[in-house]
Write an enzyme that holds these catalytic residues in place. Structure first.
Site, PDB file in Angstrom:
ATOM      1  N   HIS A 130       9.009  17.375  16.718  1.00  0.00           N
ATOM      2  CA  HIS A 130      10.079  16.640  16.041  1.00  0.00           C
ATOM      3  C   HIS A 130       9.881  16.484  14.541  1.00  0.00           C
ATOM      4  O   HIS A 130      10.846  16.280  13.796  1.00  0.00           O
ATOM      5  CB  HIS A 130      10.286  15.270  16.696  1.00  0.00           C
ATOM      6  N   GLU A 134      10.807  18.822   9.377  1.00  0.00           N
ATOM      7  CA  GLU A 134      10.876  17.844   8.289  1.00  0.00           C
ATOM      8  C   GLU A 134       9.662  17.918   7.367  1.00  0.00           C
ATOM      9  O   GLU A 134       9.789  17.743   6.151  1.00  0.00           O
ATOM     10  CB  GLU A 134      11.005  16.442   8.892  1.00  0.00           C
ATOM     11  N   ASP A 135       8.469  18.163   7.922  1.00  0.00           N
ATOM     12  CA  ASP A 135       7.238  18.011   7.146  1.00  0.00           C
ATOM     13  C   ASP A 135       6.432  19.301   6.968  1.00  0.00           C
ATOM     14  O   ASP A 135       5.374  19.270   6.347  1.00  0.00           O
ATOM     15  CB  ASP A 135       6.333  16.966   7.806  1.00  0.00           C
ATOM     16  N   ASP A 195       9.556   7.652  18.594  1.00  0.00           N
ATOM     17  CA  ASP A 195       8.978   7.870  17.265  1.00  0.00           C
ATOM     18  C   ASP A 195       8.832   6.550  16.517  1.00  0.00           C
ATOM     19  O   ASP A 195       7.788   6.268  15.924  1.00  0.00           O
ATOM     20  CB  ASP A 195       9.881   8.838  16.501  1.00  0.00           C
TER      21      ASP A 195
END
Length: 789
Positions: A130, A134-135, A195
């Site tokens: 997840h 994004e990272d 999360d």
């Protein structure tokens, strides 16, 4: 929302379902990646990008996830988890959390939370990945290539929007994007909740001001979403973590109360649990009886409600059985063998909560006065109560045993809607559909963010029913205004009133669970809402629609009168009087544009305009009949027989309330020794009592004929009066007089004085009048008593 997206469970691609800026894939860009480690995917080796056929040994790092997953899904294919972990670990390698731990510990912890709740393999795979898009340098295209469209969709759904692109709007627009994605696949929000839970568990390394900001968003948005999705296990822990950050003194006090109770000798809950086990054992009902300690926030709430806490206030008993019928069997045994607290009983099995929760709630009292709360549910109900939508697995996949002929039915959830417009599967409840609708209309991120928090603060729902059998889900406290916009959208601007449970009601009426609501819509397409509706609008959809209309029409926003509100004047009105055996003609006046006249009536029937400056001519059905028009013969007077406790006294039925059998009646003496008879609920009765007038006993005798005044309210349309008079005539009822007021706000009010051959025919007559198209209310006339100086 008019989404063109196909469901992730289908083979087709998923098209964006929100504005493109919100749903576009978060592709890597140099400006966004400066703070991220540069990872060359070619150096990850084949292990990170193995195809589904190249199966390897499960890494030890995910053994705890695998064990939890197999407890719920023993036959699950674990290969996607292995490949997802390899990619996630390689991609996050070198990244550290603020706590100093390797970053991979975060997606592992999130995945373990979901595995323990019973999430299926696809959700766990997306959970491991997840944060990769994004990272790290992993792209959504690579996720799709390696793990399929479903996993790509879930990962994209929880991927934040960049502050570089959105600035201060990044957080609200990220939530908007996430909610839109949740509308197509509820598993997106499941991953987000897990999360946030792990982040809250490790929030202590953050600065106090950042802890507080994250805790407030969790309190205002994530906890209500967890409640609405039924994920109680996550919701309760999130509540405690937020409680500790935002109210540390109260949290510490609650912690001390729990510690003190744990140190006390003896446990009254354990004693009652043993007693319950004995009762159920003797009755032959197989059951498991557990003690469920209350979490911190629950203990705090009970302490505020009850003051001094006793031993049984720190937990509840949970009784788990195998079948639904056993739940009621347990309830019967407990109520028979113990002292039940009847006011605490709630049946959420017959009437489940809007978040899928099912259980029986009751309470029993101990001899020392302590009250023990008991929850009774099946094992499956308990699983859903704890995990909510997570317990449903993949709600979009057809059941394995679904026959081929039922393919359309099995695929119905993927289509997103049923025949009546509501989503078929239980993971798309009414509140989520409403949220997705109004967020489209929210003009800016600030409005969306503030409205979202307000909407989610309404944590209880009611269901109201339409006359056609359909249902509307609304938040508790919703009014008829909210129901109108929920059913008709912006067409609700034309709403002029409502009937609630068959009775005329104003639009400000607050609805209750189970009410039947018929919304009365005007025919003028240029209708406009009232500014005052904003005071009664409880839902975001209604408020946003009204505010948007008012913003585009600065001079608009009239205050239409509500149906049922009486006018004191009849300017421009028309009165029609006729003999009892004659037809009634529609008046041809300047105000008759809303009602078209039928063919000419007999000469004896005459319409005359009322003097605008004069008060409305009173209708006195119980006394002498109104004078007919020239050429008409006065009808013979007919009254219902009334017996009065004053021999020789003349009797007159009051014109203000027109009593008829079997109304409950009372009498008062007036000038000339006449006794006027009123319905007991008539306003004139209270008025005369307040002036010290003595009541005289009256009662109905053997009677048949009677005279009554009825008020019919309707929309204006051609031939309306002709259709009404025909409906009255078909019932064998004579029209003594009729008053028709000019149309106002597309509504027309008619007052009829009628001679009935039998009082028992009155309900059927009123039904027949209501059945006339355009008529939305028929009621007995009720005039207010004169004011005294």
């Amino acid at each position: 929302m008019s989404a063109e997206a196909t469901n992730p469970a289908t083979a087709g691609p998923v098209a964006p379902t929100a504005p493109q800026a919100l749903t576009a894939s978060v592709a890597p860009a140099a400006a966004r990646r400066k703070s991220r480690p540069r990872i060359d995917l070619r150096r990850l080796g084949r292990a990170a990008l193995l195809g589904p056929t190249a199966r390897g040994k499960l890494p030890d790092a995910i053994s705890h996830v695998v064990e939890a997953h197999r407890a719920h899904h023993p036959d699950a294919d674990l290969e996607p988890l292995r490949r997802a972990y390899v990619l996630a670990e390689s991609s996050h390698r070198g990244q550290m959390r603020k706590s100093g731990e390797p970053y991979i510990t975060h997606p592992l912890a999130v995945t373990l939370i979901l595995a323990e709740l019973g999430a299926e393999t696809t959700t766990l795979t997306a959970s491991l990945l997840h944060d990769t898009v994004e990272d790290t340098e992993v792209t959504l295209d690579q996720v799709r290539e390696q793990f399929g469209e479903e996993v790509r969709y879930l990962v994209d759904g929880v991927t934040k929007l960049e502050k570089v692109d959105y600035g201060a709007a990044a957080e609200p627009e990220t939530f908007r994007k996430m909610l839109v994605a949740t509308g197509n696949d509820v598993r997106v929000m499941s991953i987000k909740l897990a999360d946030r839970l792990h982040n809250m568990r490790t929030l202590g390394v953050m600065r106090p001001e950042k802890q507080e900001r994250i805790a407030k968003v969790t309190r205002d948005v994530l906890i209500p979403l967890a409640e609405r999705l039924g994920v109680q296990a996550l919701k309760t822990e999130l509540e405690d973590l937020v409680f500790a950050i935002l109210r540390p003194e109260e949290y510490e006090h609650t912690r001390e109360l729990i510690a003190e109770n744990a140190a006390r000798p003896g446990d009254p809950l354990a004693e009652v649990a043993d007693e319950v086990r004995g009762v159920l054992r003797e009755s032959g009902i197989p059951a498991e009886v557990l003690i469920r300690p209350r979490h911190f926030v629950s203990v705090h709430r009970v302490a505020r409600k009850r003051g001094q806490l006793r031993g049984t206030d720190f937990g509840r008993l949970l009784v788990l059985v195998n079948e639904d019928a056993d739940c009621y069997g347990v309830l019967g045994e407990l109520h028979t063998c113990m002292t039940p607290v009847v006011s605490e009983f709630k049946d959420f099995i017959a009437v489940p909560k809007f978040n899928l929760y099912q259980s029986l709630h009751t309470a029993v009292a101990r001899p020392d006065g302590q009250v023990v709360e008991v929850l009774i549910r099946t094992h499956q109900m308990h699983k859903v109560a704890e995990a909510g939508v997570v317990a449903l697995g993949n709600p979009y996949a057809p059941a394995a045993d679904t026959p081929a002929s039922d393919t359309a039915t099995a695929d119905a959830p993927s289509s997103g809607a049923s025949a009546d417009g509501e989503r078929v599967d239980p993971t798309r409840p009414g509140w989520l559909s409403r949220l997705l609708d109004w967020q489209q209309a929210a003009p800016d991120p600030d409005t969306f963010w503030s409205t979202l928090r307000e909407d989610l603060a309404q944590d209880r729902e009611i269901t109201v029913f339409r006359p056609d059998g359909g249902a509307l889900g609304l938040p508790e406290g919703a009014t008829c205004v909210d129901a109108a916009y929920a059913q008709y959208g912006e067409d609700a601007h034309a709403c002029i009133g409502a009937r609630v449970n068959g009775r005329l009601a104003t639009l400000s009426t607050v609805l209750r669970d189970g009410d039947t609501v018929q919304l009365l819509m005007g025919q003028d397409p240029a209708s406009e809402p009232s500014r005052e509706w904003l005071e009664h609008a409880h839902t975001p959809a209604a408020r946003i629609a009204i505010q948007r209309w008012l913003a585009t029409h600065p001079a608009g926003g009239t205050d239409p009168a509500q149906p049922g509100e009486s006018d004191d004047t009849c300017a421009g009105g028309v009165q029609v009087t006729a003999g009892p055996s004659e037809a009634t003609a529609e008046p041809r006046t300047a105000s008759s544009r809303a009602t078209e006249a039928p063919s000419p009536a007999p000469a004896a029937t005459t319409a005359r305009p009322a003097d605008p400056s004069a008060p409305r001519p009173p209708v006195a059905p119980g006394a002498a009949p109104a004078h007919p028009a020239d050429g008409a013969h006065a009808p013979r007077s007919r009254r219902a027989d009334v017996l009065v406790d004053r021999p020789g006294a003349a009797v007159r039925l009051a014109g203000c309330c027109t009593p008829v059998p079997p109304d409950e009646i009372t009498g008062f003496a007036v000038r000339g020794g006449v006794v006027t008879v009123h319905r007991v609920e008539c306003a004139a009765v209270a008025h005369m009592k307040s002036r010290g007038r003595a009541e005289i006993g009256v009662r109905w005798g053997d009677t048949a004929e009677c005279r009554v005044s009825l008020v019919a309210e309707s929309f204006g349309r051609p031939h309306l009066l002709a259709d009404l008079t025909e409906a009255i005539a078909v019932q064998g009822v004579e029209i003594v007089s009729a008053t028709v007021e000019p149309p106002s706000q597309q509504r027309v009010r008619h007052t009829y004085t009628l001679q009935l051959p039998d009082a028992a025919h009155l309900p059927a007559l009123m039904r027949a009048m209501r059945d006339v198209p355009g008529v939305y209310d028929v009621r007995r006339a009720q005039h207010q008593p004169p004011r005294t100086s």
